[in-house]
Design a protein around this motif. Structure first.
Motif, PDB file in Angstrom:
ATOM      1  N   ILE A  22       8.135   2.533  -6.195  1.00  0.00           N
ATOM      2  CA  ILE A  22       8.200   2.068  -4.803  1.00  0.00           C
ATOM      3  C   ILE A  22       9.076   3.025  -4.004  1.00  0.00           C
ATOM      4  O   ILE A  22      10.196   3.347  -4.397  1.00  0.00           O
ATOM      5  CB  ILE A  22       8.766   0.639  -4.734  1.00  0.00           C
ATOM      6  N   GLN A  23       8.548   3.480  -2.849  1.00  0.00           N
ATOM      7  CA  GLN A  23       9.274   4.430  -2.029  1.00  0.00           C
ATOM      8  C   GLN A  23       9.846   3.808  -0.761  1.00  0.00           C
ATOM      9  O   GLN A  23      10.745   4.368  -0.132  1.00  0.00           O
ATOM     10  CB  GLN A  23       8.355   5.599  -1.654  1.00  0.00           C
ATOM     11  N   LYS A  24       9.319   2.664  -0.375  1.00  0.00           N
ATOM     12  CA  LYS A  24       9.882   1.936   0.767  1.00  0.00           C
ATOM     13  C   LYS A  24       9.824   0.443   0.453  1.00  0.00           C
ATOM     14  O   LYS A  24       8.775  -0.081   0.073  1.00  0.00           O
ATOM     15  CB  LYS A  24       9.125   2.224   2.061  1.00  0.00           C
ATOM     16  N   PHE A  58       0.851  -1.192   0.000  1.00  0.00           N
ATOM     17  CA  PHE A  58       0.000   0.000   0.000  1.00  0.00           C
ATOM     18  C   PHE A  58       0.888   1.244   0.000  1.00  0.00           C
ATOM     19  O   PHE A  58       2.019   1.228   0.477  1.00  0.00           O
ATOM     20  CB  PHE A  58      -0.910   0.020   1.240  1.00  0.00           C
ATOM     21  N   ASN A  59       0.364   2.322  -0.547  1.00  0.00           N
ATOM     22  CA  ASN A  59       1.055   3.618  -0.523  1.00  0.00           C
ATOM     23  C   ASN A  59       2.513   3.499  -0.935  1.00  0.00           C
ATOM     24  O   ASN A  59       3.420   3.953  -0.233  1.00  0.00           O
ATOM     25  CB  ASN A  59       0.953   4.257   0.877  1.00  0.00           C
ATOM     26  N   ASN A  60       2.754   2.842  -2.087  1.00  0.00           N
ATOM     27  CA  ASN A  60       4.104   2.719  -2.655  1.00  0.00           C
ATOM     28  C   ASN A  60       5.073   1.960  -1.746  1.00  0.00           C
ATOM     29  O   ASN A  60       6.279   2.198  -1.757  1.00  0.00           O
ATOM     30  CB  ASN A  60       4.684   4.099  -2.974  1.00  0.00           C
ATOM     31  N   LEU A  69       6.116  -4.590   9.355  1.00  0.00           N
ATOM     32  CA  LEU A  69       4.879  -4.219   8.664  1.00  0.00           C
ATOM     33  C   LEU A  69       3.840  -3.683   9.635  1.00  0.00           C
ATOM     34  O   LEU A  69       3.044  -2.795   9.279  1.00  0.00           O
ATOM     35  CB  LEU A  69       4.322  -5.446   7.929  1.00  0.00           C
ATOM     36  N   LEU A  70       3.838  -4.212  10.858  1.00  0.00           N
ATOM     37  CA  LEU A  70       2.906  -3.699  11.866  1.00  0.00           C
ATOM     38  C   LEU A  70       3.208  -2.232  12.183  1.00  0.00           C
ATOM     39  O   LEU A  70       2.295  -1.391  12.247  1.00  0.00           O
ATOM     40  CB  LEU A  70       2.997  -4.552  13.133  1.00  0.00           C
ATOM     41  N   LYS A  71       4.493  -1.933  12.343  1.00  0.00           N
ATOM     42  CA  LYS A  71       4.872  -0.540  12.600  1.00  0.00           C
ATOM     43  C   LYS A  71       4.501   0.359  11.426  1.00  0.00           C
ATOM     44  O   LYS A  71       4.034   1.484  11.601  1.00  0.00           O
ATOM     45  CB  LYS A  71       6.378  -0.446  12.867  1.00  0.00           C
ATOM     46  N   GLU A  72       4.716  -0.161  10.209  1.00  0.00           N
ATOM     47  CA  GLU A  72       4.418   0.639   9.016  1.00  0.00           C
ATOM     48  C   GLU A  72       2.922   0.923   8.905  1.00  0.00           C
ATOM     49  O   GLU A  72       2.515   2.035   8.567  1.00  0.00           O
ATOM     50  CB  GLU A  72       4.909  -0.100   7.773  1.00  0.00           C
ATOM     51  N   SER A  73       2.095  -0.087   9.206  1.00  0.00           N
ATOM     52  CA  SER A  73       0.644   0.114   9.119  1.00  0.00           C
ATOM     53  C   SER A  73       0.169   1.091  10.182  1.00  0.00           C
ATOM     54  O   SER A  73      -0.728   1.915   9.947  1.00  0.00           O
ATOM     55  CB  SER A  73      -0.082  -1.229   9.267  1.00  0.00           C
TER      56      SER A  73
END
Length: 531
Positions: free
Chosen positions: A452-454, A419-421, A520-524
């Motif tokens: 893709i940014q991350k 999501f979001n690049n 991924l949890l931190k990113e979300s």
């Protein structure tokens, strides 16, 4: 080179522990014979009582499967096939289906070499040591029965070795006997179980039936041979002694062929067509047995191709035989039958043709020039078939490998957009120079194309082989940074962390998280807070 002397044969090697030996006295020899005879009587009684009803049941179940589809039919039919196969294998021990095979002279060493080629996939873990003496000695017997027995012995030897190990094979003459020794470095056989070897349904393997070893004992005893078994915790050794016999002159191919005065060579082959096919089946028995289990190539195909080749040879139809070779090369490549089996069929076909030609030459009284002309024409045609078959087979297999490699290359860089690049790149398996280069070529293009940014690179399933590869991997991360993409590394294990420390791996352009799930949890959570 002469064979081993008696002191060599009776001396234990390398100070190994004295092994336990089976008592191969005449009483035990007779005991095994009686066991096999008893199995024969039982098998004859159950042949029609079990096999035929099972076959009928299988047929009706296949019909039912067409009207009542179910995911369980494959399991049912597979188990039924296994039951039918066990009954058939039991019958083959009692009444070998090769009894009609004619005895002949053959090289035991050559047969062992051919059989070892079937175990090439095992050679990475098991080394095979061959000590062949008196290789000019040929034994006389039913070659295909002996081959099947030796295959069972070699198969048991490979399966007895857990992990890595060694199999040693010796061949030599001792008096009037030809001796073959097969020793493995496997787990060995308990002393109290040695007397049961050769008994049907006794096996040291969890899923074994013991029928393979029963066939071994039955075959060698039928040939007047003797079997001794030595075993210890360090391994097991089978010693087979076979009498060196002379061939009965009346038992020859010539006694079975028919020749009419003035007959040309094509008519001669047509007249003796049935005998030709029987001779081919006998000579290439192993191939026919292997093909009988294939769903793509059939034994009828082998017979039909032999007939076609003979017709093309006699009629001089070179282009037709090339077309047949190309067609069969593709079909054979589509099957899982090893190419060595087809080679056996080629050489058996050539050998049987030459036998028939020899008989024809002797009885027709043709001039030497004409005989050589016929031989040259047939040899050229067969060579043409073999060459074009191999080219077609190899080309098809190469194309399949290229297609598979293309899929592998695609899977080597499985970038998963989220999501979001944001995307995930899970690295699985070993990383070497070639694979790192492939990752670099595709990954940077994927990042640019998908904006893709991350990128989360998960290393939990990856293994970097050396510090040089690690340096190349770090250059990929630098390339990702140059594209304006942030790199997050996850799943770094202790071994990889130590390698990174030794190579002074820089973490300046990356973020480190312990697991992909945590990252991924931190990113979300961060993405939600932004919203």
């Amino acid at each position: 080179m002469t064979g081993p002397n008696r002191s060599f044969l009776n001396t234990e090697r390398d100070g190994a522990e004295v092994v336990k030996q089976t008592d191969n006295s005449q009483d035990n020899h007779n005991l095994t014979i009686n066991r096999l005879a008893a199995v024969g009587e039982i098998s004859a009684g159950i042949a029609h009582e079990i096999r035929n009803p099972l076959t009928a049941v299988k047929g009706f179940l296949q019909l039912m499967a067409q009207d009542y589809p179910s995911e369980h039919w494959d399991v049912v039919l597979s188990e039924l096939d296994q039951a039918i196969g066990t009954v058939q294998e039991l019958l083959s021990v009692a009444k070998p289906n090769l009894d009609s095979e004619r005895p002949r002279y053959f090289s035991l060493c050559a047969e062992v070499e051919n059989l070892l080629s079937l175990f090439h996939k095992e050679m990475y873990r098991v080394s095979v040591e061959k000590r062949f003496y008196n290789t000019d000695i040929k034994m006389y017997g039913k070659r295909n029965q002996i081959k099947k027995a030796m295959f069972n012995l070699l198969k048991n030897a490979f399966e007895a070795i857990n992990g890595t190990g060694t199999i040693s094979i010796e061949h030599f003459r001792s008096g009037d006997s030809l001796v073959l020794k097969i020793r493995d470095s496997g787990v060995g056989i308990p002393e109290d179980k040695l007397q049961l070897l050769g008994t049907p349904f006794f096996s040291m393997k969890d899923t074994g039936t013991g029928l393979g070893l029963s066939q071994v004992y039955s075959t060698f005893y039928q040939h007047g041979g003797d079997i001794k078994v030595n075993s210890s915790p360090e391994g097991t050794e089978f010693t087979i002694s076979m009498p060196i016999e002379t061939k009965n002159a009346l038992d020859s191919l010539e006694a079975q062929l028919v020749f009419t005065e003035g007959q040309d060579v094509k008519s001669f082959f047509n007249t003796n067509h049935d005998q030709f096919i029987r001779s081919l089946e006998s000579e290439a028995r192993t191939t026919f047995e292997i093909v009988s289990e294939s769903k793509i190539v059939t034994t009828d195909d082998l017979r039909e191709h032999a007939n076609q080749i003979l017709d093309f040879v006699h009629d001089g139809l070179t282009q037709e035989i090339i077309r047949l070779a190309q067609e069969r090369g593709v079909v054979w490549a589509q099957s899982d039958i090893p190419i060595i089996s087809k080679m056996e069929w080629f050489y058996s076909l050539r050998k049987v043709i030459w036998r028939f030609l020899r008989f024809y030459h002797l009885h027709n009284g043709v001039e030497a020039e004409e005989a050589f002309e016929i031989a040259d024409r047939i040899t050229s045609t067969l060579d043409s078939f073999i060459i074009h078959f191999n080219v077609s087979f190899t080309r098809y297999r190469d194309n399949v490998l290229k297609s598979q490699q293309a899929i592998i290359d695609e899977l080597n860089v499985p970038v998963i957009p989220l999501f979001n690049n944001v995307a995930v790149f899970p690295l699985i398996g070993s990383l070497d120079h070639a694979r790192v280069r492939k990752v670099e070529e595709r990954l940077l293009d994927e990042i640019e194309a998908r904006n893709i940014q991350k990128l989360f690179i998960d290393l939990s399933g990856a293994a970097i082989l050396d510090t040089e590869t690690l340096t190349e991997f770090h250059q990929i991360i630098d390339g990702i940074t140059l594209l304006g993409c942030t790199t997050v590394l996850t799943g770094i294990r202790a071994g990889m962390a130590k390698m990174m420390l030794r190579s002074k791996f820089s973490t300046e352009n990356v973020t480190i998280e312990s697991t992909l799930q945590q990252a991924l949890l931190k990113e979300s959570q961060r993405d939600t807070s932004v919203l």
